[in-house]
Design an enzyme around this catalytic site. Structure first.
Site, PDB file in Angstrom:
ATOM      1  N   SER A 119       1.395  -1.389   0.063  1.00 43.63           N
ATOM      2  CA  SER A 119       0.032  -0.031  -0.108  1.00 43.63           C
ATOM      3  C   SER A 119       0.854   1.220   0.072  1.00 43.63           C
ATOM      4  O   SER A 119       0.499   2.009  -0.162  1.00 43.63           O
ATOM      5  CB  SER A 119      -0.400  -0.131   0.975  1.00 43.63           C
ATOM      6  OG  SER A 119      -0.394  -0.211   2.039  1.00 43.63           O
ATOM      7  N   GLU A 178      -9.249  -9.162   3.863  1.00 42.57           N
ATOM      8  CA  GLU A 178      -9.375  -8.335   3.911  1.00 42.57           C
ATOM      9  C   GLU A 178     -11.456  -7.716   2.905  1.00 42.57           C
ATOM     10  O   GLU A 178     -11.464  -8.050   2.242  1.00 42.57           O
ATOM     11  CB  GLU A 178      -8.425  -7.662   2.984  1.00 42.57           C
ATOM     12  CG  GLU A 178      -9.142  -6.240   2.156  1.00 42.57           C
ATOM     13  CD  GLU A 178      -7.773  -4.811   1.644  1.00 42.57           C
ATOM     14  OE1 GLU A 178      -6.531  -5.907   1.897  1.00 42.57           O
ATOM     15  OE2 GLU A 178      -7.801  -3.502   1.346  1.00 42.57           O
TER      16      GLU A 178
HETATM   17  O1  KIV Z   1      -0.978  -3.112   1.344  1.00 41.85           O
HETATM   18  C1  KIV Z   1      -1.202  -2.810   2.679  1.00 41.85           C
HETATM   19  O2  KIV Z   1      -1.167  -2.307   3.540  1.00 41.85           O
HETATM   20  C2  KIV Z   1      -2.193  -4.241   2.998  1.00 41.85           C
HETATM   21  C3  KIV Z   1      -2.761  -4.565   3.920  1.00 41.85           C
HETATM   22  C4  KIV Z   1      -4.778  -3.416   3.023  1.00 41.85           C
HETATM   23  C5  KIV Z   1      -3.449  -5.185   4.500  1.00 41.85           C
HETATM   24  O3  KIV Z   1      -1.786  -5.038   2.770  1.00 41.85           O
END
Ligand code: KIV
Length: 274
Positions: free
Chosen positions: A46, A183
């Site tokens: 992310s 998720e």
């Molecule tokens: O990349 C990320 O932050 C994640 C979370 C949403 C679990 O995979």
């Protein structure tokens, strides 16, 4: 301070203790969250959206993940650090997945990797675990499959896809995953998954019945600029605070209020800051 390890995380489920997880991408945030006592820090891909401004996580590379993992692990004394394997670093072949996951441990310094997908990732999960690389699974909304899914949407809403997700979770546990992120799925589906597994489930937009919870720190603490999903609780407004502080600095400089005498070196006085 004792470093949290994989068996400690699994034990938390057995003892009915919730697992706490947050994302971190840099040294200082990792240090603050670690000192606050979070159990797991996720170097999430992310970071591509939150930190680098991309629209999806797809442009994130292994090099970026190693770079940010190094910064996070330097800031941590207690938390278990897990890194996302970025898009294309584990889907091409099992041997590429082993090499790339190995680099995240060897160069990034993390203790485990997270990969997205269910039964299709069983072989990769099994092999990584066989060679000593702990794996966290990720089911439900898979951000790396955003184009296939048609957007960032709630998953497992009908009976068939819920049953499929339950099977996927079972398959990942059998393949050796030590926990699974769920998720954006309905709370009752997450509850069923959680009760059928002996490894912890960690929910994000998956209701209260998971064994633990994870949030993207920038969303939870008010540092994100874009869309914030409705399942996020806002624990602080750091972005607003930061903007106020920057505005005060700018007007201080423009008005000649900063630097004042106390922020200047005085050659005739002894100072510690020299
Ligand atoms: O990349 C990320 O932050 C994640 C979370 C949403 C679990 O995979």
């Amino acid at each position: 301070m004792k470093h949290l390890r994989i068996p400690d995380v699994i034990k938390k489920k057995q003892q009915g203790e919730k697992v706490t997880m947050l994302t971190a991408y840099d040294f200082i945030l990792a240090k603050i969250l670690d000192e606050a006592g979070v159990d797991i820090l996720l170097v999430g891909d992310s970071l591509g959206m939150v930190l680098l401004g991309y629209e999806t996580t797809l442009p994130v590379t292994l090099e970026m993940m190693i770079h940010h993992s190094q910064a996070v692990t330097r800031g941590v004394q207690r938390a278990l650090v897990v890194a996302d394997m970025p898009f294309l670093s584990y889907q091409v072949s099992v041997s590429e997945a082993v090499r790339n996951a190995g680099l995240l441990l060897q160069e990034g310094g993390v203790a485990a990797v997270k990969i997205e997908g269910g039964r299709i990732m069983a072989d990769v999960t099994r092999r990584l675990v066989e060679v000593g690389i702990p794996v966290m699974g990720h089911l439900g909304l898979l951000p790396q499959s955003v184009h296939q899914l048609g957007g960032f949407r709630v998953q497992a809403r009908d009976q068939d896809s819920a049953e499929r997700l339950l099977e996927d979770a079972q398959i990942l546990e059998e393949a050796g995953a030590f926990s699974i992120v769920l998720e954006s799925i309905p709370a009752d589906v997450a509850q069923r998954v959680t009760s059928q597994l002996s490894i912890p489930t960690i929910g994000i937009g998956a209701g209260p019945h998971c064994d633990g919870q994870v949030l993207v720190s920038y969303d939870a603490f008010g540092l994100s600029q874009g869309y914030i999903p409705s399942f996020v609780k806002q624990y602080a407004e750091l972005g607003t605070e930061l903007k106020k502080a920057a505005e005060t600095y700018i007007s201080d400089v423009r008005a000649g209020h900063f630097p004042s005498q106390e922020h200047c070196f005085n050659p005739s006085a002894e100072t510690k800051s020299e």
